[in-house]
Design a protein around this motif. Sequence first.
Motif, PDB file in Angstrom:
ATOM      1  N   ASP A  62       0.830  -1.208   0.000  1.00  0.00           N
ATOM      2  CA  ASP A  62       0.000   0.000   0.000  1.00  0.00           C
ATOM      3  C   ASP A  62       0.861   1.254   0.000  1.00  0.00           C
ATOM      4  O   ASP A  62       1.665   1.464   0.913  1.00  0.00           O
ATOM      5  CB  ASP A  62      -0.907   0.028   1.229  1.00  0.00           C
ATOM      6  CG  ASP A  62      -1.941  -1.091   1.226  1.00  0.00           C
ATOM      7  OD1 ASP A  62      -2.184  -1.660   0.149  1.00  0.00           O
ATOM      8  OD2 ASP A  62      -2.499  -1.376   2.296  1.00  0.00           O
ATOM      9  N   HIS A  66      -3.486   4.788  -0.393  1.00  0.00           N
ATOM     10  CA  HIS A  66      -4.359   3.826   0.285  1.00  0.00           C
ATOM     11  C   HIS A  66      -4.860   4.324   1.639  1.00  0.00           C
ATOM     12  O   HIS A  66      -5.618   3.631   2.308  1.00  0.00           O
ATOM     13  CB  HIS A  66      -3.642   2.495   0.473  1.00  0.00           C
ATOM     14  CG  HIS A  66      -3.533   1.711  -0.782  1.00  0.00           C
ATOM     15  ND1 HIS A  66      -4.450   0.760  -1.154  1.00  0.00           N
ATOM     16  CD2 HIS A  66      -2.608   1.747  -1.778  1.00  0.00           C
ATOM     17  CE1 HIS A  66      -4.097   0.243  -2.310  1.00  0.00           C
ATOM     18  NE2 HIS A  66      -2.981   0.820  -2.710  1.00  0.00           N
ATOM     19  N   ASP A  75     -10.394  -0.806   0.298  1.00  0.00           N
ATOM     20  CA  ASP A  75      -9.489  -1.897   0.662  1.00  0.00           C
ATOM     21  C   ASP A  75     -10.161  -2.869   1.628  1.00  0.00           C
ATOM     22  O   ASP A  75      -9.938  -4.082   1.554  1.00  0.00           O
ATOM     23  CB  ASP A  75      -8.197  -1.355   1.269  1.00  0.00           C
ATOM     24  CG  ASP A  75      -7.253  -0.772   0.225  1.00  0.00           C
ATOM     25  OD1 ASP A  75      -7.432  -1.055  -0.983  1.00  0.00           O
ATOM     26  OD2 ASP A  75      -6.326  -0.031   0.612  1.00  0.00           O
ATOM     27  N   ARG A  91      -1.041  -7.207   4.310  1.00  0.00           N
ATOM     28  CA  ARG A  91      -0.847  -5.837   3.795  1.00  0.00           C
ATOM     29  C   ARG A  91       0.385  -5.233   4.443  1.00  0.00           C
ATOM     30  O   ARG A  91       0.571  -5.327   5.650  1.00  0.00           O
ATOM     31  CB  ARG A  91      -2.048  -4.962   4.140  1.00  0.00           C
ATOM     32  CG  ARG A  91      -3.260  -5.277   3.350  1.00  0.00           C
ATOM     33  CD  ARG A  91      -4.339  -4.209   3.559  1.00  0.00           C
ATOM     34  NE  ARG A  91      -5.354  -4.378   2.561  1.00  0.00           N
ATOM     35  CZ  ARG A  91      -5.268  -3.970   1.303  1.00  0.00           C
ATOM     36  NH1 ARG A  91      -4.219  -3.316   0.911  1.00  0.00           N
ATOM     37  NH2 ARG A  91      -6.231  -4.201   0.447  1.00  0.00           N
ATOM     38  N   SER A  93       2.883  -1.542   4.054  1.00  0.00           N
ATOM     39  CA  SER A  93       3.047  -0.242   3.413  1.00  0.00           C
ATOM     40  C   SER A  93       4.327  -0.267   2.576  1.00  0.00           C
ATOM     41  O   SER A  93       5.226  -1.086   2.812  1.00  0.00           O
ATOM     42  CB  SER A  93       3.132   0.868   4.463  1.00  0.00           C
ATOM     43  OG  SER A  93       4.369   0.798   5.144  1.00  0.00           O
TER      44      SER A  93
END
Length: 120
Positions: A62, A66, A75, A91, A93
């Motif tokens: 992300d 996001h 999401d 997930r 970053s």
Amino acid sequence: MEQNKNLKNNAQMLRKNMTKEEAHLWYQFLCRYPLRFRRQYVIGNYIADFYCHQAKLVVELDGSQHYSPEEIEYDQRRTTYLQMQGLCVLRFSNLDVMRRFRDVCEAIDMTAKKRATQNP
């Protein structure tokens, strides 16, 4: 698993134009990983950044886009859909990939190995 055929061209374009964080994770870890991962894989009406069928695992990276309220909601819907397909979604970053690369790889490795043994 269902695939939206209309997204195939978009997925191909995304594979050719990976972000630097996606390229880093792909070329430094996932492309050599013992379980096969695919890049920009179409699942239903969504494109997963990375997908491992054997582990039923989706890995998402992300970027800053996001974190808007609209994207957070999108999401969440997307993750719910993928989970309803029996998939686990991890997930991270982009910052995680650049600053904590080893931790990201270890989390993926641990989850993939665990899920692959549960889903032979």
